[in-house]
Design a protein around this motif. Sequence first.
Motif, PDB file in Angstrom:
ATOM      1  N   GLU A   4      -0.845  -8.489  34.090  1.00 44.93           N
ATOM      2  CA  GLU A   4      -1.345  -8.583  35.449  1.00 44.93           C
ATOM      3  C   GLU A   4      -1.207  -7.226  36.116  1.00 44.93           C
ATOM      4  O   GLU A   4      -0.193  -6.536  35.950  1.00 44.93           O
ATOM      5  N   GLY A   5      -2.255  -6.850  36.860  1.00 43.24           N
ATOM      6  CA  GLY A   5      -2.244  -5.544  37.500  1.00 43.24           C
ATOM      7  C   GLY A   5      -2.802  -5.625  38.901  1.00 43.24           C
ATOM      8  O   GLY A   5      -3.388  -6.635  39.314  1.00 43.24           O
ATOM      9  N   SER A   6      -2.610  -4.542  39.635  1.00 49.28           N
ATOM     10  CA  SER A   6      -3.124  -4.485  41.004  1.00 49.28           C
ATOM     11  C   SER A   6      -3.202  -3.037  41.441  1.00 49.28           C
ATOM     12  O   SER A   6      -2.560  -2.157  40.867  1.00 49.28           O
ATOM     13  N   CYS A   7      -3.993  -2.813  42.492  1.00 48.74           N
ATOM     14  CA  CYS A   7      -4.004  -1.499  43.124  1.00 48.74           C
ATOM     15  C   CYS A   7      -2.839  -1.430  44.103  1.00 48.74           C
ATOM     16  O   CYS A   7      -2.133  -2.409  44.331  1.00 48.74           O
ATOM     17  N   THR A  77     -23.099  13.258  32.034  1.00 46.64           N
ATOM     18  CA  THR A  77     -22.327  12.224  32.708  1.00 46.64           C
ATOM     19  C   THR A  77     -21.770  11.252  31.673  1.00 46.64           C
ATOM     20  O   THR A  77     -22.520  10.724  30.848  1.00 46.64           O
ATOM     21  N   SER A  78     -20.471  11.061  31.711  1.00 49.51           N
ATOM     22  CA  SER A  78     -19.832  10.144  30.767  1.00 49.51           C
ATOM     23  C   SER A  78     -20.294   8.715  31.008  1.00 49.51           C
ATOM     24  O   SER A  78     -20.470   8.284  32.149  1.00 49.51           O
ATOM     25  N   THR A  79     -20.491   7.983  29.916  1.00 46.58           N
ATOM     26  CA  THR A  79     -20.832   6.563  30.054  1.00 46.58           C
ATOM     27  C   THR A  79     -19.603   5.743  30.445  1.00 46.58           C
ATOM     28  O   THR A  79     -19.737   4.617  30.925  1.00 46.58           O
ATOM     29  N   ALA A  80     -18.406   6.297  30.224  1.00 44.40           N
ATOM     30  CA  ALA A  80     -17.180   5.554  30.511  1.00 44.40           C
ATOM     31  C   ALA A  80     -17.081   5.234  32.003  1.00 44.40           C
ATOM     32  O   ALA A  80     -17.328   6.095  32.857  1.00 44.40           O
ATOM     33  N   GLU A  81     -16.740   4.007  32.293  1.00 48.75           N
ATOM     34  CA  GLU A  81     -16.607   3.552  33.679  1.00 48.75           C
ATOM     35  C   GLU A  81     -15.125   3.542  34.049  1.00 48.75           C
ATOM     36  O   GLU A  81     -14.346   2.764  33.517  1.00 48.75           O
ATOM     37  N   ARG A  82     -14.771   4.435  34.963  1.00 48.24           N
ATOM     38  CA  ARG A  82     -13.392   4.458  35.446  1.00 48.24           C
ATOM     39  C   ARG A  82     -13.329   3.658  36.737  1.00 48.24           C
ATOM     40  O   ARG A  82     -13.818   4.098  37.769  1.00 48.24           O
ATOM     41  N   HIS A  83     -12.745   2.484  36.642  1.00 48.78           N
ATOM     42  CA  HIS A  83     -12.695   1.579  37.778  1.00 48.78           C
ATOM     43  C   HIS A  83     -11.475   1.890  38.641  1.00 48.78           C
ATOM     44  O   HIS A  83     -10.377   2.059  38.120  1.00 48.78           O
ATOM     45  N   PHE A  84     -11.718   1.946  39.950  1.00 51.02           N
ATOM     46  CA  PHE A  84     -10.618   2.238  40.869  1.00 51.02           C
ATOM     47  C   PHE A  84     -10.832   1.485  42.171  1.00 51.02           C
ATOM     48  O   PHE A  84     -11.925   0.999  42.460  1.00 51.02           O
ATOM     49  N   CYS A  85      -9.773   1.374  42.971  1.00 47.68           N
ATOM     50  CA  CYS A  85      -9.882   0.710  44.267  1.00 47.68           C
ATOM     51  C   CYS A  85     -10.457   1.684  45.278  1.00 47.68           C
ATOM     52  O   CYS A  85      -9.933   2.773  45.475  1.00 47.68           O
ATOM     53  N   ARG A  86     -11.549   1.279  45.909  1.00 52.08           N
ATOM     54  CA  ARG A  86     -12.200   2.198  46.845  1.00 52.08           C
ATOM     55  C   ARG A  86     -11.423   2.319  48.157  1.00 52.08           C
ATOM     56  O   ARG A  86     -11.690   3.210  48.965  1.00 52.08           O
ATOM     57  N   ARG A  87     -10.465   1.426  48.376  1.00 52.20           N
ATOM     58  CA  ARG A  87      -9.669   1.505  49.610  1.00 52.20           C
ATOM     59  C   ARG A  87      -8.476   2.449  49.459  1.00 52.20           C
ATOM     60  O   ARG A  87      -8.194   3.246  50.340  1.00 52.20           O
ATOM     61  N   CYS A  88      -7.744   2.303  48.353  1.00 50.42           N
ATOM     62  CA  CYS A  88      -6.513   3.103  48.220  1.00 50.42           C
ATOM     63  C   CYS A  88      -6.586   4.133  47.100  1.00 50.42           C
ATOM     64  O   CYS A  88      -5.697   4.977  46.986  1.00 50.42           O
ATOM     65  N   GLY A  89      -7.610   4.063  46.266  1.00 46.51           N
ATOM     66  CA  GLY A  89      -7.780   5.086  45.247  1.00 46.51           C
ATOM     67  C   GLY A  89      -7.059   4.827  43.937  1.00 46.51           C
ATOM     68  O   GLY A  89      -7.188   5.625  43.003  1.00 46.51           O
ATOM     69  N   SER A  90      -6.297   3.730  43.849  1.00 43.81           N
ATOM     70  CA  SER A  90      -5.578   3.458  42.600  1.00 43.81           C
ATOM     71  C   SER A  90      -6.546   3.341  41.427  1.00 43.81           C
ATOM     72  O   SER A  90      -7.540   2.611  41.513  1.00 43.81           O
TER      73      SER A  90
END
Length: 163
Positions: A4-7, A77-90
């Motif tokens: 389990e994870g979270s920003c 442009t890398s195809t890799a998708e780096r997912h992050f929280c747009r509110r806090c940047g995590s």
Amino acid sequence: MRLEGSCHCGAVRFALDSASPVPYQRCYCSICRKTQGGGGYAINLGGDARTLRVRGRKDVAVYHARIREPGAARAHTSTAERHFCRRCGSALWLYSPEWPELVHPFASAIDTPLPAPPEHTHLMLASKAPWVEVEAKPGDKLFDGYPDESLADWHVRHRLPPG
Ligand SMILES: [Zn+2]
């Protein structure tokens, strides 16, 4: 192992099943360092993409890095998708469409206690910043580029996680 994870701000929570939950892989590439590796590297885990569940997906943004290979005339442009929280940047997880069955959560985003690694693999050392000290212990493996062993193979070799 269920992870389990979270920003940091809590807008995004996620969970997934992982057969590769040991945080042994330290990536010193400039993308990991700039986007989340304050100590000079980031740690990727391996997980099963089909099991990924996300709460707060509207706050998940995706970054595609621009990469310029050595000797290449221009960046791509890398195809890799780096997912992050747009509110806090995590930084949350990485997903590559080339390996659709896998998802790579960042250890820094995981709240579940992770097993401590018996040894580390240090990778992408050719991209390491000069100020970053590689804290390699006996038994650690070091690579200028990608390692010669996958996340899954490393876990099989070490018989981890237990059970
Ligand atoms: Zn957040």
